[in-house]
Design an enzyme around this catalytic site. Structure first.
Site, PDB file in Angstrom:
ATOM      1  N   HIS A 143       0.839  -1.207   0.000  1.00  0.00           N
ATOM      2  CA  HIS A 143       0.000   0.000   0.000  1.00  0.00           C
ATOM      3  C   HIS A 143       0.874   1.257   0.000  1.00  0.00           C
ATOM      4  CE1 HIS A 143      -3.856   2.073   1.659  1.00  0.00           C
ATOM      5  NE2 HIS A 143      -3.104   2.932   0.990  1.00  0.00           N
ATOM      6  N   LEU A 179       2.884   6.378  -4.959  1.00  0.00           N
ATOM      7  CA  LEU A 179       4.139   6.930  -5.486  1.00  0.00           C
ATOM      8  C   LEU A 179       3.901   8.131  -6.398  1.00  0.00           C
ATOM      9  CD1 LEU A 179       6.426   3.796  -6.016  1.00  0.00           C
ATOM     10  CD2 LEU A 179       6.065   5.194  -3.988  1.00  0.00           C
ATOM     11  N   HIS A 222     -10.699   1.352   1.176  1.00  0.00           N
ATOM     12  CA  HIS A 222     -10.405   2.276   2.268  1.00  0.00           C
ATOM     13  C   HIS A 222     -11.688   2.345   3.103  1.00  0.00           C
ATOM     14  CE1 HIS A 222      -8.647   6.263   3.741  1.00  0.00           C
ATOM     15  NE2 HIS A 222      -9.825   6.161   4.323  1.00  0.00           N
ATOM     16  N   ASP A 264       1.214   2.684   3.816  1.00  0.00           N
ATOM     17  CA  ASP A 264       0.367   3.747   3.272  1.00  0.00           C
ATOM     18  C   ASP A 264       1.201   5.014   3.025  1.00  0.00           C
ATOM     19  OD1 ASP A 264      -1.741   5.103   2.239  1.00  0.00           O
ATOM     20  OD2 ASP A 264      -2.911   5.225   4.077  1.00  0.00           O
TER      21      ASP A 264
HETATM   22  O1  DOR Z   1      -4.086   9.922   4.388  1.00  0.00           O
HETATM   23  C1  DOR Z   1      -4.321   9.449   3.301  1.00  0.00           C
HETATM   24  N1  DOR Z   1      -3.659   9.852   2.206  1.00  0.00           N
HETATM   25  N2  DOR Z   1      -5.283   8.515   3.183  1.00  0.00           N
HETATM   26  C2  DOR Z   1      -5.682   8.067   1.980  1.00  0.00           C
HETATM   27  O2  DOR Z   1      -6.526   7.221   1.931  1.00  0.00           O
HETATM   28  C3  DOR Z   1      -5.122   8.625   0.735  1.00  0.00           C
HETATM   29  C4  DOR Z   1      -3.775   9.138   0.976  1.00  0.00           C
HETATM   30  C5  DOR Z   1      -3.264   9.982  -0.141  1.00  0.00           C
HETATM   31  O3  DOR Z   1      -3.363   9.544  -1.303  1.00  0.00           O
HETATM   32  O4  DOR Z   1      -2.687  11.037   0.115  1.00  0.00           O
HETATM   33 ZN    ZN Z   2      -3.460   4.927   0.963  1.00  0.00          ZN
HETATM   34 ZN    ZN Z   3      -6.645   4.736   2.276  1.00  0.00          ZN
END
Ligand code: DOR
Ligand code: ZN
Ligand code: ZN
Length: 434
Positions: A61, A64, A178, A298
């Protein structure tokens, strides 16, 4: 005949225990394991005394960015961050600009990554009004954002969720989501409203809605970044279903919201940081209850102005590629997480969820994607990140593990702060087994 590389006399984890062994690498694969003094000849030898030889981490996850958001991150800096963090495979989320909803955009991303990458990069696709099934051979899963759909005009009601579940089933892909049942129209006017909109209740309800739809179609569901104890409990009740997997991030496990003033975006992410109780329960869900299948960063980079803005205007998301391994191994070295759970959640688990063969463990014939790690005390500093994103809520945190050398496909990519190959030389798009 000499093999390409010998990793000599390192610490290899076998059945939760540290053993001293050498690993031979040939033709990009792990050739074999050898006791001290019994190694074959190697064209190159790395002295691994005092270093852990681990499977390179698989981070399923990450964001990039690249394409029209290269000011936040691109495939070069993002995969340099991965390599520096001991991560040898990343899977890139589709909420880019433009989003991955068509073969054309997927091809642009694959082409860009192939020129810039330092590690393996896989891809997910989103689901548009009409799903572009020509993407299927080159993606590892489908990803949806019920609270913030990738296309204007899509609403995640029961019908839409069922459509996604059916598509995942049809193409035998995991459906990642999500978990958040709020809507894009819910605009917070205060910090309190922000946390209220993205509450644990909203997370649990979203997981329940996807579970309800799954019952009928038995697609593979993957819950991204579980952040609440109530969500972990709900997942636990469904543990017997082999078609349900769940992920947790290091920040939701190790940080709680009360640790930050939330004046700016330093600790702003979705889902938000929760209570100290939630963090404890997530760690338990991972270690004791096996409700969690994988740890993912993430990694969600944003620019400095976007993160230093006042909380409500600041962008959500923090960098994570260079902190996951140090943070997770600190738990191992301090006895809170076992080696088994570390290897399961950071390496073999994601490979299994994604269905990518030959990765995620150290075994003969597997891809030589390897992290060499030193047990060493140091302090996290965002300024030192390879990522373009340098603001981290883990700033100043003491950790006990340092990635020293990262090997992808049998080639040394990163060593002690330096990159040993140019961009685009190593790494592939991981392909699912049929
Ligand atoms: O904090 C987050 N940033 N949660 C997400 O689900 C998307 C991600 C982003 O793409 O910046
Ligand atoms: Zn994410
Ligand atoms: Zn997310």
């Amino acid at each position: 005949m000499a093999v390409d590389l010998i990793l000599k006399d390192g610490i290899v984890i076998v059945n939760d225990r540290e053993t001293i062994q050498s690993i031979a690498v040939d033709n990009g694969k792990i050739e074999g394991f050898y006791k001290q003094g019994e190694e074959p000849e190697g064209k190159k030898i790395i002295d691994c005394r005092g270093l852990y030889i681990l499977p390179g981490l698989i981070d399923m996850h990450v964001h990039l960015r690249d394409l029209h958001q290269s000011e936040k991150e691109d495939y070069e800096t993002g995969t340099m961050a991965a390599a520096a963090g001991g991560i040898t495979t990343v899977v890139d989320m589709p909420n880019s600009i433009p989003p991955v909803l068509t073969r054309k955009v997927l091809d642009e991303k694959i082409a860009s990554a192939s020129q810039k990458r330092f590690v393996n990069v896989g891809f997910y696709a989103g689901i548009g009004k009409i799903f572009d099934s020509s993407m299927v051979p080159d993606i590892l899963g489908l990803k949806v954002y019920p609270h913030s759909p990738l296309l204007y005009g899509i609403h995640f009601d029961r019908k839409q969720i069922e459509k996604c579940v059916k598509l995942a089933k049809k193409h035998n892909l995991p459906l990642l989501f999500h978990p958040d049942s709020s809507s894009k129209d819910d605009r917070p006017r205060t910090r309190e409203e922000f946390f209220h909109i993205h509450s644990c209740e909203s997370e649990v309800n979203s997981v329940q809605a996807f579970l309800d739809a799954k019952v009928e179609y038995e697609a593979r569901l993957h819950v991204c970044h579980v952040s609440c104890s109530a969500t972990a409990r709900l997942i636990l009740e469904h543990r017997a279903e082999h078609t349900l997997t769940a992920e947790v991030t290091p920040h939701h496990m190790f940080l709680s919201g009360d640790m930050f003033p939330h004046d700016d975006g330093t600790a702003k992410m979705l889902p938000p940081l929760r209570s100290p109780y939630d963090t404890q329960m997530l760690a338990q869900a991972l270690c004791m209850k096996c409700a969690i299948d994988c740890v993912a960063s993430d990694h969600a980079p944003h620019t400095m102005p976007e993160k230093t803005a006042p909380f409500l205007e600041a962008a959500s998301g923090i960098p994570g590629l260079e902190t996951t391994l140090p943070l997770m191994l600190t738990e191992v070295f301090e006895g809170r997480i076992s080696w088994i759970d570390f290897l399961r959640c950071c390496c073999s688990g994601p490979a299994m969820i994604l269905g990518i063969p030959n990765k995620g463990i150290l075994a003969q014939g597997y891809d030589a994607d390897i992290a060499l790690v030193r047990r060493q005390e140091w302090y996290i500093s965002g300024a030192d990140f390879q990522s373009k994103a340098k603001i981290t809520p883990f700033e100043g945190r003491r950790v006990l593990a340092k990635p020293v050398t990262t090997i992808v496909d049998g080639q040394i990519v990163y060593h002690e702060g330096r990159f040993m190959v140019g961009p685009g030389i190593v790494g592939k798009v991981p392909i699912r087994k049929a």
